[in-house]
Every structure is written in C-alpha cells, then in structure tokens.
Design a protein around this motif. Structure first.
Motif, short mmCIF file in Angstrom:
data_model
loop_
_atom_site.label_atom_id
_atom_site.label_comp_id
_atom_site.label_asym_id
_atom_site.label_seq_id
_atom_site.Cartn_x
_atom_site.Cartn_y
_atom_site.Cartn_z
N SER A 1 0.82 -1.20 0.00
CA SER A 1 0.00 0.00 0.00
C SER A 1 0.86 1.26 0.00
CB SER A 1 -0.88 -0.01 1.25
OG SER A 1 -1.56 1.21 1.38
N HIS A 2 0.35 2.31 -0.61
CA HIS A 2 1.01 3.61 -0.60
C HIS A 2 0.62 4.40 0.64
CE1 HIS A 2 1.87 2.42 -4.62
NE2 HIS A 2 0.68 2.71 -5.10
N ASP A 3 -0.37 3.91 1.37
CA ASP A 3 -0.87 4.60 2.55
C ASP A 3 0.19 4.70 3.63
OD1 ASP A 3 -3.21 4.42 1.12
OD2 ASP A 3 -4.35 3.38 2.66
N GLY A 4 0.11 5.79 4.40
CA GLY A 4 0.98 5.94 5.55
C GLY A 4 1.79 7.22 5.49
N LYS A 5 2.67 7.35 6.49
CA LYS A 5 3.51 8.54 6.60
C LYS A 5 4.84 8.31 5.89
CE LYS A 5 1.71 10.38 10.92
NZ LYS A 5 1.14 11.62 10.47
N TRP A 6 5.29 9.38 5.22
CA TRP A 6 6.55 9.37 4.48
C TRP A 6 7.34 10.61 4.88
CZ3 TRP A 6 7.45 5.42 0.95
CH2 TRP A 6 6.35 4.63 0.61
N ASN A 7 8.59 10.43 5.24
CA ASN A 7 9.49 11.55 5.50
C ASN A 7 10.21 11.86 4.19
OD1 ASN A 7 8.92 11.69 8.29
ND2 ASN A 7 10.30 9.98 8.64
N ILE A 8 10.07 13.10 3.70
CA ILE A 8 10.67 13.44 2.42
C ILE A 8 11.56 14.67 2.53
CG2 ILE A 8 8.79 12.41 1.08
CD1 ILE A 8 7.81 15.31 0.50
N ASN A 9 12.46 14.80 1.57
CA ASN A 9 13.31 15.97 1.42
C ASN A 9 13.04 16.53 0.03
OD1 ASN A 9 15.90 17.31 0.37
ND2 ASN A 9 16.20 17.23 2.58
N ARG B 1 14.17 21.41 1.69
CA ARG B 1 13.17 21.46 2.76
C ARG B 1 12.78 20.04 3.17
NH1 ARG B 1 14.20 26.22 1.84
NH2 ARG B 1 12.80 27.94 1.42
N GLU B 2 12.55 19.87 4.46
CA GLU B 2 12.05 18.60 4.99
C GLU B 2 10.53 18.69 5.13
OE1 GLU B 2 13.99 15.91 5.80
OE2 GLU B 2 15.72 17.02 5.06
N ALA B 3 9.84 17.60 4.88
CA ALA B 3 8.38 17.56 5.05
C ALA B 3 7.95 16.13 5.34
CB ALA B 3 7.68 18.07 3.79
N THR B 4 6.72 16.00 5.81
CA THR B 4 6.10 14.70 6.03
C THR B 4 4.84 14.62 5.19
OG1 THR B 4 6.92 14.65 8.32
CG2 THR B 4 5.12 13.16 7.77
N LEU B 5 4.72 13.54 4.45
CA LEU B 5 3.50 13.25 3.69
C LEU B 5 2.71 12.20 4.45
CD1 LEU B 5 4.80 12.76 0.04
CD2 LEU B 5 3.35 14.62 0.86
N ASP B 6 1.42 12.37 4.53
CA ASP B 6 0.54 11.34 5.08
C ASP B 6 -0.43 11.01 3.96
OD1 ASP B 6 -0.96 9.62 6.59
OD2 ASP B 6 -1.49 11.07 8.13
N LEU B 7 -0.21 9.87 3.30
CA LEU B 7 -0.99 9.49 2.12
C LEU B 7 -2.06 8.46 2.48
CD1 LEU B 7 1.91 8.99 -0.47
CD2 LEU B 7 0.56 11.05 -0.03
N ARG B 8 -3.20 8.59 1.82
CA ARG B 8 -4.26 7.58 1.98
C ARG B 8 -4.94 7.38 0.62
NH1 ARG B 8 -5.87 12.19 4.34
NH2 ARG B 8 -7.89 13.04 3.72
N THR B 9 -5.22 6.14 0.33
CA THR B 9 -5.86 5.79 -0.94
C THR B 9 -7.24 5.21 -0.67
OG1 THR B 9 -4.80 3.61 -0.93
CG2 THR B 9 -3.66 5.36 -2.12
N ASP B 10 -8.14 5.45 -1.60
CA ASP B 10 -9.46 4.85 -1.53
C ASP B 10 -10.01 4.78 -2.95
OD1 ASP B 10 -10.48 7.39 -2.20
OD2 ASP B 10 -10.96 7.87 -0.12
#
Length: 98
Positions: free
Chosen positions: A2-10, A18-27
């Motif tokens: 699954s692509h769902d969940g938290k991702w730490n990205i640069n 820049r640092e950021a956090t993605l929280d992805l959810r699919t439906d």
C-alpha cells in the motif's frame, strides 16, 4: 504494498532544500492526504494512482500563493519524484516510509 501511511521526504528546488512529512491515503476516489512542513499543514485530494506511480497537487498560500504539482514513484518503502513549484520552476524529492 500500500502507498498509505507517513513518508518523510526531502524536497530540493530553486529555493533550497526542505524537509516535510506526507501522510498518504488511498481509496476508491484516488489519492488524498496531507503534507506538513515549514509552511504548516496542507491537505489535498483528487490525486491519481497508476500502479507504483502517484500524482497530486497541493495549493499553498505561504509564503506566496502557488500550486505544487507532484509526480512520484513508490518502490517498497522508498518514494521519489519531481515537483513543479508554480512559476518558480521544478524540483525533486525523495524519502522513505516513516
């Protein structure tokens, strides 16, 4: 996987890194989520999924109004791609599952 969940990205672009956090959810409606970073938290919906390829847009207002257009590929617990930063140009990003 699954692509769902938290991702730490640069994110790296014309204005630096820049640092950021993605929280992805699919439906059934596609891809949605939030991105949290220096400019706070922005929500998005209406993203697309094609196998391991993802695409979504985020409208931001700080420090100026513009749209970030993301195109990403997920490979296991890794994510990477490109981001169009409105009229400021393009950048890249990469990261891993949190």
């Amino acid at each position: 996987m699954s692509h769902d969940g938290k991702w730490n990205i640069n994110l790296t672009g014309p204005q630096g890194s820049r640092e950021a956090t993605l929280d992805l959810r699919t439906d059934d409606n596609g891809l949605a989520g939030t991105m949290t970073g220096e400019q706070g938290q922005q929500e998005f919906e209406g993203g697309t999924i094609d196998g391991s390829d993802l695409a979504w847009s985020i409208d931001i207002t700080t420090p100026m109004a513009l749209t970030l257009e993301f195109a990403a590929t997920v490979d296991g617990d890794q994510i990477e791609g490109r981001v169009k930063i409105g009229a400021l140009g393009e950048g890249t990003f990469s990261g891993s599952r949190a």
